[in-house]
Design a protein around this motif. Structure first.
Motif, PDB file in Angstrom:
ATOM      1  N   PHE A 118       0.833  -1.201  -0.165  1.00 19.67           N
ATOM      2  CA  PHE A 118       0.013   0.080   0.138  1.00 19.67           C
ATOM      3  C   PHE A 118       0.922   1.322   0.122  1.00 19.67           C
ATOM      4  N   ALA A 143       2.385  -5.461   2.650  1.00 23.37           N
ATOM      5  CA  ALA A 143       1.446  -6.440   3.434  1.00 23.37           C
ATOM      6  C   ALA A 143       1.497  -7.855   3.045  1.00 23.37           C
ATOM      7  N   GLY A 148      -3.669  -8.874  11.018  1.00 22.85           N
ATOM      8  CA  GLY A 148      -2.451  -8.148  10.413  1.00 22.85           C
ATOM      9  C   GLY A 148      -1.478  -8.933   9.681  1.00 22.85           C
ATOM     10  N   SER A 149      -1.571 -10.329   9.701  1.00 21.81           N
ATOM     11  CA  SER A 149      -0.584 -11.433   8.958  1.00 21.81           C
ATOM     12  C   SER A 149      -0.729 -11.164   7.598  1.00 21.81           C
ATOM     13  N   LEU A 201       4.846  -3.395  10.489  1.00 24.24           N
ATOM     14  CA  LEU A 201       4.964  -3.813   8.979  1.00 24.24           C
ATOM     15  C   LEU A 201       5.668  -2.601   8.347  1.00 24.24           C
TER      16      LEU A 201
HETATM   17  N1  LIG Z   1      -6.246  -0.511   2.421  1.00 20.91           N
HETATM   18  C1  LIG Z   1      -5.104  -0.895   3.244  1.00 20.91           C
HETATM   19  N2  LIG Z   1      -4.283   0.370   3.206  1.00 20.91           N
HETATM   20  C2  LIG Z   1      -3.261   0.485   3.973  1.00 20.91           C
HETATM   21  N3  LIG Z   1      -2.717  -0.908   4.571  1.00 20.91           N
HETATM   22  C3  LIG Z   1      -3.617  -1.952   4.777  1.00 20.91           C
HETATM   23  C4  LIG Z   1      -4.765  -1.913   3.922  1.00 20.91           C
HETATM   24  N4  LIG Z   1      -5.394  -3.078   4.067  1.00 20.91           N
HETATM   25  C5  LIG Z   1      -4.787  -3.615   4.799  1.00 20.91           C
HETATM   26  N5  LIG Z   1      -3.593  -2.975   5.193  1.00 20.91           N
HETATM   27  C6  LIG Z   1      -2.552  -3.592   6.043  1.00 20.91           C
HETATM   28  O1  LIG Z   1      -1.988  -4.632   5.532  1.00 20.91           O
HETATM   29  C7  LIG Z   1      -1.613  -5.752   6.639  1.00 20.91           C
HETATM   30  C8  LIG Z   1      -2.252  -6.916   6.407  1.00 20.91           C
HETATM   31  O2  LIG Z   1      -3.728  -6.738   6.367  1.00 20.91           O
HETATM   32  P1  LIG Z   1      -4.821  -8.001   6.501  1.00 20.91           P
HETATM   33  O3  LIG Z   1      -4.409  -8.667   5.276  1.00 20.91           O
HETATM   34  O4  LIG Z   1      -6.140  -7.417   6.380  1.00 20.91           O
HETATM   35  O5  LIG Z   1      -4.641  -8.894   7.717  1.00 20.91           O
HETATM   36  P2  LIG Z   1      -5.264 -10.104   8.241  1.00 20.91           P
HETATM   37  O6  LIG Z   1      -4.444 -11.173   8.289  1.00 20.91           O
HETATM   38  O7  LIG Z   1      -5.717  -9.587   9.673  1.00 20.91           O
HETATM   39  O8  LIG Z   1      -6.474 -10.326   7.346  1.00 20.91           O
HETATM   40  C9  LIG Z   1      -2.234  -4.831   7.896  1.00 20.91           C
HETATM   41  O9  LIG Z   1      -0.760  -4.332   8.443  1.00 20.91           O
HETATM   42  C10 LIG Z   1      -2.992  -3.828   7.600  1.00 20.91           C
HETATM   43  O10 LIG Z   1      -3.008  -2.814   8.300  1.00 20.91           O
END
Ligand SMILES: Nc1ncnc2c1ncn2[C@@H]1O[C@H](COP(=O)(O)OP(=O)(O)O)[C@@H](O)[C@H]1O
Ligand SMILES: Nc1ncnc2c1ncn2[C@@H]1O[C@H](COP(=O)(O)OP(=O)(O)O)[C@@H](O)[C@H]1O
Ligand code: SF4
Ligand SMILES: [Mg+2]
Ligand SMILES: [Mg+2]
Lengths: 335, 371
Positions: A25, A34, A55-56, A288
C-alpha cells in the motif's frame, strides 16, 4: 507449494496457480508491504486455509487474487485462475469473473447483501446479469440456492430483506448469493468469526457439505485453529505477509515445524488444555512499517540464533507437500 | 417495570434456589432475582415500546477467592449483568449484596464504596482508553477521582503498571496509539487494579486479542489473582477459555441462568440440553475427529418476545408441552448438590416424560438427564 510437483497433481492441473504474489500500500511517501511473496497451487474440490493472527496479511492475500483492493494497492506476481492471467484483465473482465469463476463471502454478511432489495431479488439479479437468463429463471435459481443452503421455508424467505433474518440465516443467504453462478473458486474471509458457537458449527458443516456437492476450490481465511481443523485440507500459516509453514492440516497440527506455529499451538486454549499456565509467545507481531531484518519472527523466537537476522529464510521443503520458513528446518533437511 | 424501585429488599428467596455449599461458606457477592428490561425506542420495525428482556431473574453467588465463569451466546445478558453489578445501570428488580452489605438503596453501600471493591475490565478497544491520556494518567485517573493526591496517584500508577508487566520507565508516558492490543489490555487491567479492588469483573477481557497475546494476558490474570487474592467473575463467549480459568461456571440463555456448577461437572456432565449443545459445538482441534452433525439447529430467538416456559424449547430436541407451560426452576440434579440446571427433563415430577421419578435417589436421578 510443493504440491504442484507431486505426481497426482500432474493429472489434475491446479485451478489456481499463484507465484511471487506481493501486495503493498502506497501513500504519502510511505509504503507498507502487506504481502511479501506468496506461492501456492489449489485444485478443484480442495480447501486451503490461510491461518494467522490479525495483520498477518490473510485478507490482503485473498483479495489480491481477484484484485479487489483499494487503488493505493500495488499487486505483483503471477495469478493464473482457470487458465486466465488475472493480472492482465481489465476492469470489465475482472467484474465478469467475479461472481462466475470466483466469488467471495465475508465475516459480516451485510457487506454482501443489499438492505434495499429482497434476498431473492439479489440472487436472481446476479444470475440474470452473469448468465443472461430470464428473471423467472433467475428467481427459480434463487429458490434452489436457498434450499441448497438449507434456509427453512425457502420460498417465503425469497421475499425477506436481510435485516429481517437472524445472523445464521443471513450468513446462509450470503453463501447462496456467492454460489448462485456456480463459481469454481470460493474465497471465504472469516465467514464464521462473528457467529456464536452453536451457529458457527452449522455454517462450517454447511460449507463442507456444499464443497462436496459442488466441487469448487475454497480459500478460507481464519485466525482460529479450531476452524482450520474443521474445514481445511491444507493450511498455510501466515506471519508478517509470508507463508511460514504449509502442509496438510493434520500434519501441521500434529507435527508443527516452524517455531511460530509451535508457539501458536501452545498458546491456544483448547478443550484439552491443562489448567495452570499457558506458554505464550512473548512480544507482539512486528510493525509492517518497521520490519526486523531477516526472519520476521526472530525477535519473538526462543530458538533464534544470529543468522536468523541475516536474511529471510527460504520456504524450505520438509518433505513433499510440507514446507517451513525457518533456518532450523532448512539446515536439518537435505535440499 | 418500575425503574425507580432499584432494589426490592423483601425479595423472597425462591424455594428452588440451589444450595451452593462451596459459596455458602463465604459468599463475597450474592445476586438475587436480578432483572433488567430495556424499553425499545424509535423502533424501525414496529417494536417501539416493546421490552428486551435482557436479564430476567438471575441469581448466583461468588465465593471469596474463586473465579466464576459466565458463558452464553451473544445477547444472553452477560454484559448487562456486569453493568448491573457495577451499577452502571440500575436493575428493575433484584438485590445485590457484597460481603453481606446491600448495594445501593437508602442505607446500602454507596457507589463509591462499591467501585473501590469491584472493578470492571471491558473488551480491549481504543474506546476504553482516552486517546489524550498517557498510561500513567489513565491508570491514575480513578485514584484522583477518589480524592487521592496527584503525586501519590502517579506512584500507585507506576506500581500497577509494573504489576501488569509494563515497565513504567517505558510505558508510563505513552499514549494508547503507541501500544499494541495486548499492551492496551494490560493497561485496562492496571487501571482496574489501581483502586485495589477485591473483585474484578472481566467482560470478554481477552476476546479481541490474538491467541499468542491472549495467552499472555490469561497468564497475567491468573498470576495477579493469586498474588493479590482477588475474586473474579470472568465473562466470555469462549468456552475453552472459560473452562481453563474458572472454578465454577454459570451458563446463560436469553437472560436466564440455565445451568451452574463446578466447571468440570458442567463441561463433562452437562445437564441442560442447551449446555450440552454449547459444549458439543466446540471445535475439535483434531482434523481426524471433525464434528459431523450440528448439536442444535437454528439460532437464538429474539429476546423481545422470548418463548414462554423454557426459553430454549424452540430449539430443544426434548421439548414437550410442559416446557411451554411452565418455566423450569434452577434445581440441583445428579450427584453434586452444587450442580444445578433449569430443565423439566431433570426435575422429578415435572410432568416431562424423561423426568426422573419423584423421590428417587440422587444417584438414580442423574440417569434422568436427557441423553
Ligand atoms: N487498504 C489498506 N491500506 C493500508 N494498509 C492496509 C490496507 N488493508 C490492509 N492493510 C494492512 O495490511 C496488513 C495486512 O492486513 P490484512 O490482510 O487485512 O490482515 P489479516 O491477516 O488480519 O486479514 C495490515 O498491516 C493492514 O493494516
Ligand atoms: N441499552 C440497551 N438498550 C436496549 N437493549 C439492550 C441494551 N443493552 C443491551 N441490550 C440488549 O439486551 C440483550 C442482552 O445484551 P448483553 O447483556 O449485551 O448480552 P451479551 O453480553 O451476553 O452478549 C441483547 O438483546 C441486547 O441487544
Ligand atoms: S425444559 Fe423442556 S424445552 Fe427446556 S431444555 Fe428442558 S426439555 Fe428442553
Ligand atoms: Mg482479515
Ligand atoms: Mg457482551
Amino acid at each position: 507449494m510443493a504440491e504442484s510437483s507431486m505426481p497426482s497433481e500432474k493429472t489434475n492441473p491446479p485451478l489456481l496457480s499463484v507465484r511471487g504474489l506481493t501486495a503493498a500500500f502506497r501513500s504519502e511517501g510511505m509504503s507498507l508491504d502487506a504481502v511479501n511473496g506468496v506461492d501456492f497451487d489449489l485444485t478443484l474440490g480442495k480447501t486451503l486455509c490461510l491461518l494467522g493472527e490479525s495483520g498477518s496479511g490473510k485478507t490482503v492475500t485473498m483479495r489480491s487474487l481477484i484484485r479487489l483492493l483499494p487503488p493505493t494497492a500495488r499487486i505483483g506476481g503471477r495469478i493464473e485462475l482457470d487458465g486466465v492471467d488475472v493480472q492482465s484483465l481489465d476492469d470489465e473482465h475482472l467484474r465478469a469473473i467475479r461472481g462466475t469463476k470466483v466469488s467471495m463471502i465475508f465475516q459480516e454478511p451485510m457487506t454482501a447483501l443489499d438492505p434495499v432489495f429482497t434476498v431473492g431479488h439479489q440472487i436472481a439479479e446476479v444470475v440474470v446479469w452473469h448468465e443472461g437468463v430470464s428473471w423467472s429463471a433467475g428467481r427459480k435459481r434463487a429458490l434452489e440456492m436457498l434450499d441448497l443452503v438449507q434456509v427453512p421455508s425457502a420460498r417465503r424467505r425469497l421475499d425477506s430483506y436481510s435485516h429481517e433474518l437472524s445472523g445464521g440465516l443471513r450468513q446462509r443467504a450470503m453463501i447462496a448469493l456467492a454460489l448462485a453462478c456456480r463459481p469454481k473458486l470460493l474465497l471465504a474471509d472469516e465467514p464464521t468469526t462473528a457467529l456464536d458457537a452453536t451457529v458457527q458449527i452449522q455454517i462450517l458443516l454447511l460449507l463442507r457439505e456444499l464443497q462436496r456437492e459442488l466441487g469448487m476450490a475454497t480459500i478460507f481465511v481464519t485466525h482460529d485453529l479450531g476452524v482450520a481443523c474443521e474445514i481445511a485440507d491444507r493450511v498455510a500459516v501466515m506471519y508478517a505477509g509470508r507463508f511460514v509453514e504449509t502442509g496438510e492440516i493434520g500434519e501441521v497440527i500434529k507435527t508443527p515445524q516452524h517455531p511460530y506455529t509451535i508457539g501458536l499451538l501452545r498458546s491456544t486454549v483448547h478443550a484439552g488444555s491443562e489448567k495452570g499456565r499457558l506458554t505464550p509467545i512473548p512480544g507482539a507481531p512486528p510493525d509492517l512499517l518497521n520490519m526486523p531484518p531477516g526472519c520476521a519472527f526472530a525477535p519473538r523466537c526462543s530458538r533464534a540464533v544470529g543468522a536468523c537476522s541475516d536474511h529471510v529464510p527460504e520456504l524450505a521443503q520438509v518433505k513433499p507437500g510440507r514446507e517451513a520458513r525457518c533456518i532450523l528446518v532448512s539446515e536439518t533437511t537435505p535440499s | 417495570m418500575k425503574g425507580e424501585i432499584a432494589i426490592q429488599r423483601e425479595h423472597p428467596t425462591p424455594a428452588s434456589e440451589p444450595v451452593d455449599t462451596l459459596s455458602a461458606t463465604r459468599p463475597f457477592l450474592r445476586v438475587q432475582g436480578l432483572k433488567k428490561y430495556f424499553r425499545l425506542r424509535g423502533g424501525s420495525f414496529g417494536l417501539a415500546g416493546a421490552y428486551v428482556q435482557a436479564v430476567d431473574g438471575v441469581s448466583f453467588v461468588v465465593a471469596t477467592g474463586e473465579t466464576l465463569g459466565v458463558v452464553g451466546e451473544s445477547g444472553c445478558g452477560k454484559s448487562t449483568t456486569a453493568r448491573l453489578l457495577m451499577r452502571l445501570i440500575e436493575p428493575d428488580e433484584g438485590q445485590i449484596t457484597l460481603q453481606d452489605r446491600n448495594v445501593g438503596g437508602h442505607n446500602g453501600m454507596s457507589l463509591r464504596t462499591l467501585r473501590r471493591q469491584v472493578q470492571l475490565v471491558f473488551q480491549d478497544s481504543y474506546a476504553s482508553l482516552n486517546p489524550r491520556h498517557t498510561m500513567a494518567e489513565e491508570v491514575g485517573f480513578g485514584l484522583i477521582a477518589q480524592g487521592i493526591k496527584r503525586a501519590e496517584a502517579r506512584r500507585r500508577a507506576n506500581e500497577v503498571l509494573e504489576l501488569v508487566g509494563l515497565e513504567p520507565a517505558i510505558f508510563a508516558d505513552r499514549y494508547p496509539h503507541e501500544l499494541s492490543g495486548g499492551q492496551r489490555q494490560r493497561v485496562n487491567v492496571a487501571r482496574a487494579l489501581a483502586l485495589s479492588p477485591q473483585l474484578l469483573l472481566l467482560d470478554e477481557a481477552v476476546s479481541s486479542l490474538d491467541k499468542s497475546v491472549e495467552a499472555q494476558v490469561l497468564n497475567l490474570l491468573i498470576e495477579i489473582k493469586n498474588r493479590l487474592n482477588l475474586t473474579y467473575v470472568f465473562i466470555s463467549h469462549d468456552l475453552n477459555v472459560v473452562r481453563f480459568i474458572s472454578d465454577r461456571v454459570l451458563v446463560m440463555y436469553l437472560g436466564k441462568v440455565v445451568e451452574t456448577g463446578p466447571v468440570e461437572k458442567v463441561y463433562t456432565a452437562p445437564g441442560h440440553p442447551y449446555t450440552r449443545a454449547l459444549i458439543a459445538s466446540r471445535l475439535s482441534m483434531d482434523p481426524s475427529r471433525r464434528v459431523e452433525a450440528a448439536p442444535v439447529a437454528g439460532d437464538l430467538p429474539s429476546p423481545i418476545n422470548p418463548p414462554s416456559g423454557c426459553r430454549f424449547r424452540t430449539r430443544c430436541p426434548f421439548a414437550e408441552s410442559v416446557c411451554s407451560l411452565r418455566e423450569p426452576p434452577l434445581e440441583a440434579f445428579g450427584d453434586d448438590p452444587a450442580h444445578s440446571a433449569a430443565c423439566h427433563a431433570l426435575i422429578p415430577g415435572s410432568g416431562h416424560s424423561r423426568a426422573p421419578a419423584p423421590g428417587g435417589e440422587p444417584s438414580t436421578r442423574a440417569n434422568g438427564a436427557p441423553k
